[in-house]
Design a protein around this motif. Structure first.
Motif, PDB file in Angstrom:
ATOM      1  N   HIS A  93      23.001 -28.559   9.499  1.00  0.00           N
ATOM      2  CA  HIS A  93      23.157 -27.439  10.517  1.00  0.00           C
ATOM      3  C   HIS A  93      23.984 -27.830  11.757  1.00  0.00           C
ATOM      4  CE1 HIS A  93      22.450 -23.419  12.142  1.00  0.00           C
ATOM      5  NE2 HIS A  93      21.967 -24.113  13.361  1.00  0.00           N
ATOM      6  N   GLY A  94      24.782 -27.069  12.231  1.00  0.00           N
ATOM      7  CA  GLY A  94      25.800 -27.527  13.549  1.00  0.00           C
ATOM      8  C   GLY A  94      26.692 -28.663  13.503  1.00  0.00           C
ATOM      9  N   GLU A  95      26.601 -29.455  12.496  1.00  0.00           N
ATOM     10  CA  GLU A  95      27.514 -30.538  12.196  1.00  0.00           C
ATOM     11  C   GLU A  95      28.504 -30.539  10.882  1.00  0.00           C
ATOM     12  OE1 GLU A  95      25.261 -34.202  11.647  1.00  0.00           O
ATOM     13  OE2 GLU A  95      23.824 -33.698  12.913  1.00  0.00           O
ATOM     14  N   THR A  96      27.935 -29.953   9.913  1.00  0.00           N
ATOM     15  CA  THR A  96      28.825 -29.769   8.895  1.00  0.00           C
ATOM     16  C   THR A  96      29.052 -28.366   8.512  1.00  0.00           C
ATOM     17  OG1 THR A  96      27.437 -30.062   7.049  1.00  0.00           O
ATOM     18  CG2 THR A  96      28.795 -32.144   7.715  1.00  0.00           C
ATOM     19  N   GLY A  97      28.342 -27.362   9.258  1.00  0.00           N
ATOM     20  CA  GLY A  97      28.383 -25.966   8.735  1.00  0.00           C
ATOM     21  C   GLY A  97      27.077 -25.340   9.391  1.00  0.00           C
ATOM     22  N   PHE A  98      26.668 -24.276   8.811  1.00  0.00           N
ATOM     23  CA  PHE A  98      25.446 -23.644   9.268  1.00  0.00           C
ATOM     24  C   PHE A  98      24.543 -23.194   8.297  1.00  0.00           C
ATOM     25  CE2 PHE A  98      28.740 -22.591  12.711  1.00  0.00           C
ATOM     26  CZ  PHE A  98      27.952 -23.065  13.706  1.00  0.00           C
TER      27      PHE A  98
END
Length: 73
Positions: free
Chosen positions: A25-30
């Motif tokens: 979450h917040g790095e590769t998507g949500f």
């Protein structure tokens, strides 16, 4: 999810099954739990192309390093 991430697309998934195990979450998507969260994440990606590009690049890197056949095999 992994196919989209391998193409450099940030992944957006609900918190069901094993899907959240693939998305940071917040790095590769949500990862979302509610419709309001989903709407917010999609709005963020639509209005912040730089963020979408950065998340997509990190998603691609994560797939190459963590889920490549050489790693999983």
């Amino acid at each position: 999810l992994l196919e989209a991430m391998a193409c450099g697309t940030p992944a957006v998934c609900s918190r069901v099954g094993a899907m959240p195990e693939f998305v940071r979450h917040g790095e590769t998507g949500f990862v979302f739990d509610t419709l309001e969260e989903l709407t917010g994440h999609l709005s963020t990606l639509a209005t912040a192309p730089g963020m979408a590009d950065a998340l997509g690049a990190e998603a691609r890197r994560a797939v190459e390093e963590e889920f490549d056949l050489r790693v999983c095999g």
